[in-house]
Write a protein that holds these residues in place. Structure first.
Motif, mmCIF file in Angstrom:
data_model
loop_
_atom_site.group_PDB
_atom_site.id
_atom_site.type_symbol
_atom_site.label_atom_id
_atom_site.label_comp_id
_atom_site.label_asym_id
_atom_site.label_seq_id
_atom_site.Cartn_x
_atom_site.Cartn_y
_atom_site.Cartn_z
ATOM 1 N N PHE A 57 85.074 8.383 114.024
ATOM 2 C CA PHE A 57 86.263 8.441 114.717
ATOM 3 C C PHE A 57 87.195 8.541 113.330
ATOM 4 C CE2 PHE A 57 84.680 6.457 118.680
ATOM 5 C CZ PHE A 57 84.794 7.476 119.294
ATOM 6 N N MET A 58 86.865 7.960 112.195
ATOM 7 C CA MET A 58 87.602 7.414 111.177
ATOM 8 C C MET A 58 87.697 8.379 110.172
ATOM 9 S SD MET A 58 88.775 4.512 112.728
ATOM 10 C CE MET A 58 90.305 4.601 111.809
ATOM 11 N N SER A 59 88.095 9.647 110.336
ATOM 12 C CA SER A 59 87.687 10.809 109.475
ATOM 13 C C SER A 59 88.679 10.565 108.521
ATOM 14 C CB SER A 59 87.891 12.089 110.065
ATOM 15 O OG SER A 59 89.146 12.435 110.973
ATOM 16 N N LYS A 60 88.503 11.051 107.178
ATOM 17 C CA LYS A 60 89.368 11.450 106.112
ATOM 18 C C LYS A 60 90.297 9.896 105.889
ATOM 19 C CE LYS A 60 89.522 16.099 106.930
ATOM 20 N NZ LYS A 60 90.060 17.055 107.485
ATOM 21 N N ILE A 61 89.457 8.841 105.868
ATOM 22 C CA ILE A 61 90.617 7.641 105.936
ATOM 23 C C ILE A 61 89.782 6.464 104.852
ATOM 24 C CG2 ILE A 61 89.391 6.478 107.677
ATOM 25 C CD1 ILE A 61 92.154 5.583 108.705
ATOM 26 N N ASP A 62 90.352 5.828 104.090
ATOM 27 C CA ASP A 62 89.787 5.034 103.222
ATOM 28 C C ASP A 62 89.845 3.563 103.892
ATOM 29 O OD1 ASP A 62 89.048 3.583 100.874
ATOM 30 O OD2 ASP A 62 91.251 3.285 100.309
ATOM 31 N N ILE A 63 88.510 2.959 104.018
ATOM 32 C CA ILE A 63 88.351 1.895 104.767
ATOM 33 C C ILE A 63 87.864 0.769 103.772
ATOM 34 C CG2 ILE A 63 87.225 0.851 106.542
ATOM 35 C CD1 ILE A 63 86.971 3.620 108.024
ATOM 36 N N THR A 64 88.471 -0.305 103.278
ATOM 37 C CA THR A 64 87.946 -1.480 102.453
ATOM 38 C C THR A 64 87.683 -2.710 103.068
ATOM 39 O OG1 THR A 64 90.354 -1.862 101.938
ATOM 40 C CG2 THR A 64 89.148 -0.390 100.379
ATOM 41 N N GLY A 65 86.993 -3.526 102.731
ATOM 42 C CA GLY A 65 86.766 -4.988 103.252
ATOM 43 C C GLY A 65 87.236 -5.879 102.269
ATOM 44 N N HIS A 66 87.565 -7.012 103.008
ATOM 45 C CA HIS A 66 88.371 -8.110 102.078
ATOM 46 C C HIS A 66 87.970 -9.545 102.784
ATOM 47 C CE1 HIS A 66 90.611 -5.035 100.050
ATOM 48 N NE2 HIS A 66 90.530 -4.532 101.357
ATOM 49 N N ILE A 67 88.101 -10.607 102.028
ATOM 50 C CA ILE A 67 87.971 -11.813 102.441
ATOM 51 C C ILE A 67 89.377 -12.650 101.969
ATOM 52 C CG2 ILE A 67 86.865 -14.259 102.332
ATOM 53 C CD1 ILE A 67 84.408 -12.771 102.356
ATOM 54 N N PHE A 68 90.055 -13.317 102.941
ATOM 55 C CA PHE A 68 91.285 -14.104 102.610
ATOM 56 C C PHE A 68 90.656 -15.491 102.471
ATOM 57 C CE2 PHE A 68 94.936 -16.602 103.493
ATOM 58 C CZ PHE A 68 95.784 -16.143 102.509
ATOM 59 N N VAL A 69 90.817 -16.100 101.171
ATOM 60 C CA VAL A 69 90.239 -17.361 100.842
ATOM 61 C C VAL A 69 91.626 -18.451 101.509
ATOM 62 C CG1 VAL A 69 89.322 -19.208 99.203
ATOM 63 C CG2 VAL A 69 88.890 -16.611 99.128
ATOM 64 N N LEU A 70 91.387 -19.028 102.742
ATOM 65 C CA LEU A 70 92.358 -20.028 103.125
ATOM 66 C C LEU A 70 92.646 -20.944 101.979
ATOM 67 C CD1 LEU A 70 92.003 -20.341 106.869
ATOM 68 C CD2 LEU A 70 93.599 -19.120 105.589
ATOM 69 N N GLU A 71 91.773 -21.459 101.445
ATOM 70 C CA GLU A 71 91.885 -22.715 100.562
ATOM 71 C C GLU A 71 92.790 -22.358 99.074
ATOM 72 O OE1 GLU A 71 87.900 -22.849 102.807
ATOM 73 O OE2 GLU A 71 89.001 -21.414 101.701
ATOM 74 N N GLU A 72 92.868 -21.135 98.930
ATOM 75 C CA GLU A 72 93.363 -20.566 97.756
ATOM 76 C C GLU A 72 94.577 -19.800 97.936
ATOM 77 O OE1 GLU A 72 90.396 -18.890 95.501
ATOM 78 O OE2 GLU A 72 89.172 -20.702 95.213
ATOM 79 N N GLY A 73 94.480 -19.184 99.168
ATOM 80 C CA GLY A 73 95.681 -18.294 99.329
ATOM 81 C C GLY A 73 95.359 -16.802 98.963
ATOM 82 N N GLU A 74 93.909 -16.576 98.322
ATOM 83 C CA GLU A 74 93.702 -15.352 97.444
ATOM 84 C C GLU A 74 93.187 -14.536 98.445
ATOM 85 O OE1 GLU A 74 91.557 -14.086 93.441
ATOM 86 O OE2 GLU A 74 91.518 -16.473 94.021
ATOM 87 N N LEU A 75 92.994 -13.253 98.300
ATOM 88 C CA LEU A 75 92.403 -12.094 98.682
ATOM 89 C C LEU A 75 91.530 -11.651 97.803
ATOM 90 C CD1 LEU A 75 92.502 -10.304 101.550
ATOM 91 C CD2 LEU A 75 93.693 -8.683 100.166
ATOM 92 N N LYS A 76 90.272 -11.394 98.548
ATOM 93 C CA LYS A 76 89.090 -11.064 97.477
ATOM 94 C C LYS A 76 88.404 -9.920 98.173
ATOM 95 C CE LYS A 76 88.090 -15.428 95.376
ATOM 96 N NZ LYS A 76 87.407 -16.253 94.735
ATOM 97 N N SER A 77 88.182 -8.786 97.301
ATOM 98 C CA SER A 77 87.709 -7.473 97.882
ATOM 99 C C SER A 77 86.025 -7.722 98.062
ATOM 100 C CB SER A 77 88.107 -6.219 96.921
ATOM 101 O OG SER A 77 89.255 -6.098 96.877
ATOM 102 N N VAL A 78 85.480 -7.013 98.830
ATOM 103 C CA VAL A 78 84.019 -7.065 99.297
ATOM 104 C C VAL A 78 83.801 -5.778 99.083
ATOM 105 C CG1 VAL A 78 82.189 -7.293 100.904
ATOM 106 C CG2 VAL A 78 84.407 -8.948 100.970
ATOM 107 N N PRO A 79 82.749 -5.447 98.071
ATOM 108 C CA PRO A 79 82.484 -4.068 97.949
ATOM 109 C C PRO A 79 81.429 -3.645 99.026
ATOM 110 C CG PRO A 79 81.449 -5.592 96.020
ATOM 111 C CD PRO A 79 82.499 -6.201 96.949
ATOM 112 N N VAL A 80 81.683 -2.468 99.545
ATOM 113 C CA VAL A 80 80.945 -1.892 100.634
ATOM 114 C C VAL A 80 80.622 -0.562 100.055
ATOM 115 C CG1 VAL A 80 80.570 -1.473 102.932
ATOM 116 C CG2 VAL A 80 81.974 -3.385 102.272
ATOM 117 N N LYS A 81 79.078 -0.287 99.859
ATOM 118 C CA LYS A 81 78.819 1.235 99.544
ATOM 119 C C LYS A 81 78.313 1.961 100.761
ATOM 120 C CE LYS A 81 76.926 -0.505 95.078
ATOM 121 N NZ LYS A 81 77.939 -0.576 94.252
#
Length: 165
Positions: free
Chosen positions: A141-165
């Motif tokens: 369903f998700m054609s021609k679209i960029d989909i990325t994954g991330h983790i928000f670290v509540l303890e730090e308020g930081e967003l970290k990217s999760v590489p997905v191949k």
């Protein structure tokens, strides 16, 4: 004053200065949809720098892409988004419980069976992000679209990217 009364009073003040324009579009300016958790400690606008009109924010328990699919399809195919960020977070209440445990609690508290509901809990945070990104990418369903994954670290308020191949 109860919390609900405070919310209603705050809205009344907000409404006094609210300005509607005919230029408001349901299409987000950044052409971005964000799937994240309903956790009360995630302030997406502050944490991600989004303003009103920038992105579709789809929130549910655990930040589940499977549960958000309907909204994502509308976002992409009717409202012109071309990017999806899947954001899960540390200390999420959906890490660890089981469908069986959640169903038993719902049955105990309500007397009604929730056996037909998949509550989509998960055991491992990084893998859950990877699984959701791959679910969307492989959905057809998700054609021609960029989909990325991330983790928000509540303890730090930081967003970290999760590489997905």
């Amino acid at each position: 004053m109860t919390d609900l009364e405070k919310i209603i009073a705050t809205n009344a003040e907000y409404a006094k200065s609210y300005v509607d324009t005919e230029n408001k579009s349901p299409n987000p300016r950044k052409r971005l949809a964000i799937v994240t958790c309903m956790d009360a400690w995630i302030h997406d606008a502050a944490a991600l720098g989004t303003n009103l009109g920038d992105a579709h924010i789809i929130r549910n328990a655990g930040g589940s892409a499977k549960e958000a699919l309907r909204s994502l399809l509308i976002s992409q195919h009717f409202l012109d988004t071309n990017r999806v960020m899947v954001i899960k977070h540390t200390r999420c209440g959906m890490i660890g419980p089981t469908n069986e445990g959640i169903r038993a609690t719902v049955k105990k508290n309500t007397g009604t069976s929730a056996d037909h509901i998949d509550f989509l809990p998960f055991d491992e945070l990084v893998q859950a992000v990877v699984d959701d990104v791959l679910f969307l990418r492989n959905s057809g369903f998700m054609s021609k679209i960029d989909i990325t994954g991330h983790i928000f670290v509540l303890e730090e308020g930081e967003l970290k990217s999760v590489p997905v191949k």
